[in-house]
Design an enzyme around this catalytic site. Structure first.
Site, PDB file in Angstrom:
ATOM      1  N   GLU A   6      -5.627  -3.911  38.311  1.00 46.89           N
ATOM      2  CA  GLU A   6      -6.362  -4.514  39.435  1.00 46.89           C
ATOM      3  C   GLU A   6      -6.569  -3.482  40.540  1.00 46.89           C
ATOM      4  OE1 GLU A   6      -4.257  -8.047  40.518  1.00 46.89           O
ATOM      5  OE2 GLU A   6      -5.162  -9.198  38.914  1.00 46.89           O
TER       6      GLU A   6
ATOM      7  N   THR B 146     -26.231  -5.197  31.479  1.00 48.14           N
ATOM      8  CA  THR B 146     -25.177  -5.304  30.476  1.00 48.14           C
ATOM      9  C   THR B 146     -25.160  -3.977  29.730  1.00 48.14           C
ATOM     10  OG1 THR B 146     -26.763  -6.310  28.976  1.00 48.14           O
ATOM     11  CG2 THR B 146     -25.271  -7.803  30.121  1.00 48.14           C
TER      12      THR B 146
ATOM     13  N   TYR C 172      -2.752  -3.407  32.866  1.00 49.59           N
ATOM     14  CA  TYR C 172      -3.303  -4.097  34.050  1.00 49.59           C
ATOM     15  C   TYR C 172      -3.667  -3.062  35.110  1.00 49.59           C
ATOM     16  CZ  TYR C 172      -3.695  -9.120  34.151  1.00 49.59           C
ATOM     17  OH  TYR C 172      -4.154 -10.385  33.991  1.00 49.59           O
TER      18      TYR C 172
ATOM     19  N   LYS D  76     -26.784  -4.297  24.967  1.00 52.16           N
ATOM     20  CA  LYS D  76     -28.096  -4.594  24.371  1.00 52.16           C
ATOM     21  C   LYS D  76     -28.715  -3.270  23.894  1.00 52.16           C
ATOM     22  CE  LYS D  76     -28.697  -8.910  26.902  1.00 52.16           C
ATOM     23  NZ  LYS D  76     -27.787  -8.992  28.044  1.00 52.16           N
TER      24      LYS D  76
ATOM     25  N   ARG E 214     -19.671  -5.152  24.795  1.00 50.89           N
ATOM     26  CA  ARG E 214     -20.043  -6.167  25.784  1.00 50.89           C
ATOM     27  C   ARG E 214     -19.444  -5.722  27.114  1.00 50.89           C
ATOM     28  NH1 ARG E 214     -22.099  -9.667  22.196  1.00 50.89           N
ATOM     29  NH2 ARG E 214     -23.058 -10.862  23.859  1.00 50.89           N
TER      30      ARG E 214
ATOM     31  N   ASP F 205     -32.359  -6.439  37.355  1.00 50.07           N
ATOM     32  CA  ASP F 205     -31.450  -6.679  36.237  1.00 50.07           C
ATOM     33  C   ASP F 205     -32.119  -6.059  35.013  1.00 50.07           C
ATOM     34  OD1 ASP F 205     -30.126  -7.621  34.035  1.00 50.07           O
ATOM     35  OD2 ASP F 205     -29.997  -9.700  34.724  1.00 50.07           O
TER      36      ASP F 205
HETATM   37  N1  DSN Z   1     -28.232 -14.085  26.252  1.00 49.23           N
HETATM   38  C1  DSN Z   1     -28.898 -12.859  26.564  1.00 49.23           C
HETATM   39  C2  DSN Z   1     -30.128 -12.677  25.754  1.00 49.23           C
HETATM   40  O1  DSN Z   1     -30.079 -13.010  24.588  1.00 49.23           O
HETATM   41  O2  DSN Z   1     -31.131 -12.197  26.245  1.00 49.23           O
HETATM   42  C3  DSN Z   1     -29.156 -12.719  27.997  1.00 49.23           C
HETATM   43  O3  DSN Z   1     -27.949 -12.768  28.663  1.00 49.23           O
END
Ligand code: DSN
Length: 421
Positions: free
Chosen positions: A57, A229, A55, A232, A238, A203
């Protein structure tokens, strides 16, 4: 009682079996979902490490729990590596604790806006993200959201974005998308934001890996805040990153320390303890993203997407905006006489995994829209290049138009075997 040191397959056969099946599914199918990828063993190792026991925080040097000396180092490394990947100076503050993209975006709104204040983003059915103000998302419920789309040509019309911004005077303008196959002109967005005195947030979740590789223009010279994120095109676990420019003019004008507001929005505003195993895995993927091999990877993603798009067009398939400049494309299935859901199912029958997607001005429902979205990040990770894209296009065409799924399935299997995950 001590926890078991036995491997999963000995202690929980059912879950072990399902994970094995999922791994096999990933190996034996072609993943064309543009938001998915295949992480390295190193990333998986960090994710499955003892850090999950901790933990923490708070932030490095300012924790509410003892025993955080190594976690502090890991988190600081992750922040520094994030700056290195995107060639940023110390004026860019980095928060690595958001659990994923949606909480990262929501943290920006919580940090910079009061409930009910106005934000402006791209509408979900036109390619934006749920959290850019769509009505069913908290971003559209707790804030006043105005939405822009794309023109009939599938492109963002910057004049229309400017007109909407001048009419609505949002406090925050968001650029970024989940289903937009073209390069976004961040400079134009910056100008619009300046004209109306708005914060400008990008974003970059879908294109972060391309930006890291120099295969897409960077938003950092223009944005006040950048979120992404990490799972990707960046090819990490993630998770998410929030970058805040401490020297942003608009924050100065509002007389706020936006970095501190954003940190406070994440903790204690929205989250408790960060997932330290995830932070370590993010640090690992960021280190990977600084390597020349990653630069080559990002550029190959785009080359593959362009080749795939060109080949699909040769087969007579219709692409929104006529093609792609990034890692993804949207196929409008209307002229084939099938829906997005039917298309997704035909492809899954032959081992090609895609997601159905609305197309701009879609007349069908979001649950069964007119299009499918496909992308090249995962198959590029497997080592496929332009010549394989020709075959992939042919397999997609066969699956969508010719009813002999077993023959196509065998060809997909052969290709998958040649390019293991
Ligand atoms: N769900 C994602 C995507 O597939 O683009 C975006 O958050």
């Amino acid at each position: 009682m001590k926890t078991s040191k036995l491997p999963l397959k000995k202690t929980d056969k059912k879950i072990a079996e399902l994970i094995t099946k999922e791994t096999r599914r990933q190996t034996e199918t072609l993943d064309l979902i543009p938001s998915e990828n295949i992480v390295s063993k190193a990333v998986l190792e960090a994710l499955g490490s003892s850090l999950t026991n901790k933990y923490s925080e708070g932030y490095p040097g300012k924790r509410y729990y003892g025993g955080n000396q190594f976690v502090d180092e890991i988190e600081t490394l992750a922040q520094n590596r994030a700056r290195k990947v995107f060639h940023l100076g110390q004026n860019w503050h980095v928060n690595v604790q958001a659990l994923s993209g949606s909480p990262a975006n929501f943290a920006v709104y919580v940090g910079l806006l009061q409930p009910g204040e106005k934000l402006m983003g791209m509408s979900l059915p036109f390619g934006g993200h749920l959290t850019h103000g769509w009505k069913v998302s908290a971003s559209g419920k707790f804030y006043t959201a105005v939405q822009y789309g794309v023109g009939r040509d599938g492109l963002i019309n910057y004049d229309e974005v400017a007109t909407l911004a001048h009419k609505e005077h949002p406090k925050l303008i968001i650029a970024g998308a989940t289903a937009y196959p073209r390069v976004i002109d961040f400079k134009k967005f910056r100008r619009i934001a300046d004209d109306v005195g708005a914060y400008f947030m990008v974003d970059m979740a879908h294109i972060a890996g391309l930006i890291a590789a120099g295969a897409h223009p960077s938003p950092f010279p223009y944005a006040d805040i950048v979120t992404t994120t990490t799972h990707k095109t960046l090819r990490g676990p993630r998770g998410a990153l929030i970058f805040v420019n401490r020297e942003s003019e608009i924050a100065k004008k509002h007389g706020v320390d936006s970095a501190s507001l954003l940190d406070k929005a994440i903790f204690p505003g929205l989250q408790g303890g960060p997932h330290d195993n995830q932070t370590a895995a993010i640090a690992v993927c960021l280190e990977e993203a600084t390597k020349p091999a990653f630069k080559a990877y990002g550029k190959q993603i785009v080359r593959n997407a362009k080749t795939l798009a060109g080949e699909l067009k040769q087969f007579g398939l219709e692409l929104v905006s006529g093609g792609t400049e990034n890692h993804l494309m949207l196929i409008d299935l209307t002229n084939l006489g099938i829906s997005g859901k039917e298309g997704q199912n035909c492809l899954e029958d032959v081992g090609i995994i895609v997601n159905r997607n609305t197309i701009p001005y879609d007349t069908r429902s979001p649950f069964d829209p007119s299009g499918i979205r496909i992308g090249t990040p995962s198959i590029t990770t497997r080592g496929m290049k332009e010549c394989e894209m020709k075959l992939v296009a042919q397999l997609i065409y066969e699956a969508l138009t010719i009813s002999n799924p077993s023959a196509t399935y065998n060809k997909v299997k052969t290709l998958c075997r040649k390019f293991p995950t």
